[in-house]
Design an enzyme around this catalytic site. Structure first.
Site, PDB file in Angstrom:
ATOM      1  N   SER A 129       0.843  -1.191   0.000  1.00 24.89           N
ATOM      2  CA  SER A 129       0.000   0.000   0.000  1.00 24.89           C
ATOM      3  C   SER A 129       0.876   1.237   0.000  1.00 24.89           C
ATOM      4  O   SER A 129       1.972   1.243   0.578  1.00 24.89           O
ATOM      5  CB  SER A 129      -0.898   0.019   1.246  1.00 24.89           C
ATOM      6  N   TYR A 142      -1.601   1.265  10.902  1.00 24.07           N
ATOM      7  CA  TYR A 142      -1.734   0.617   9.590  1.00 24.07           C
ATOM      8  C   TYR A 142      -0.559   0.993   8.688  1.00 24.07           C
ATOM      9  O   TYR A 142       0.074   0.128   8.073  1.00 24.07           O
ATOM     10  CB  TYR A 142      -3.049   1.026   8.929  1.00 24.07           C
TER      11      TYR A 142
END
Length: 226
Positions: A129, A142
């Protein structure tokens, strides 16, 4: 959703086996039927996988190999986003996010790489990501877990050079999916289908890292220095 989209994109006539390793096996029943309907000759099996059950990952891979033979392509597409910023920093949720996204990735990719090295061939796709490229205040747990896993994948990719095994790191931006349905779309948002198309091209082209959309590579090159 992204993992399923990638499978749809790279599937072709002649593929003998597809193995779906998931936490909730009932969640892929419809997708299994879809694959078998589109490719009548393919064998689709479902195995139990939980990123947090680290001790089971080697045996999972061994069981799959016993069932279907060598693993030609493996797509690692799992992760959790975590709760609201304050909750994800102060509660046990933070530890779980870190363990799933980082430790689970290290464990599974290590097991896959070991098997493919024994085969002397294979391709691994790791869904990373852009959140790990520049960890933001909105969800530092995250972002940092993805940063760590992405760095591990880069090092593993280097380690695999010359072994016949390759590792493709896919860095999508905001993907409109069930995981992000409650969030406001970020600029340059993309879709599971677009990520899948880019992944298929990356595999065919022998790429090691791709960004989806590609423009994000330049955007985050600037963000890193702000």
């Amino acid at each position: 959703e992204i993992g399923q989209a990638v499978i749809r994109e790279i599937m072709q006539v002649g593929v003998a086996n597809v193995v779906l390793a998931v936490r909730n096996q009932a969640s892929v029943t419809q997708f299994k039927d879809e694959l078998q309907g589109t490719y009548p000759g393919v064998n689709v099996s479902v195995h139990q996988f939980d990123a947090l059950e680290f001790e089971s990952h080697d045996s999972l891979i061994a069981g799959i190999v016993t069932e279907v033979g060598d693993i030609d392509v493996a797509v690692a597409a799992f992760g959790v986003l975590g709760g609201e910023p304050c909750e994800s920093l102060l509660a046990t949720d933070a530890v779980q996010v870190a363990q799933v996204n980082y430790t689970g990735t290290v464990s599974l990719l290590g097991a896959l790489a070991g098997q493919m090295q024994r085969q002397s061939h294979g391709k691994i796709v790791y869904l990373s990501s852009v959140a790990g490229e520049r960890v933001r205040r909105g969800n530092p747990v995250y972002g940092s877990s993805k940063a760590g896993a992405d760095s591990f994948a880069q090092g593993l990719s280097d380690r695999l050079v010359g072994s016949g095994v390759t590792l493709l790191i896919v860095r999508p931006g905001f993907v409109a999916s069930k995981m992000t349905a409650h969030l406001k779309p970020a600029p340059f948002a993309t879709t599971p289908g677009a990520v899948a198309v880019a992944t298929a091209k990356g595999l065919a082209g022998g790429k090691r890292i791709i960004w989806v959309p590609g423009l994000l590579r330049f955007v985050f090159s600037i963000f890193r220095h702000l």
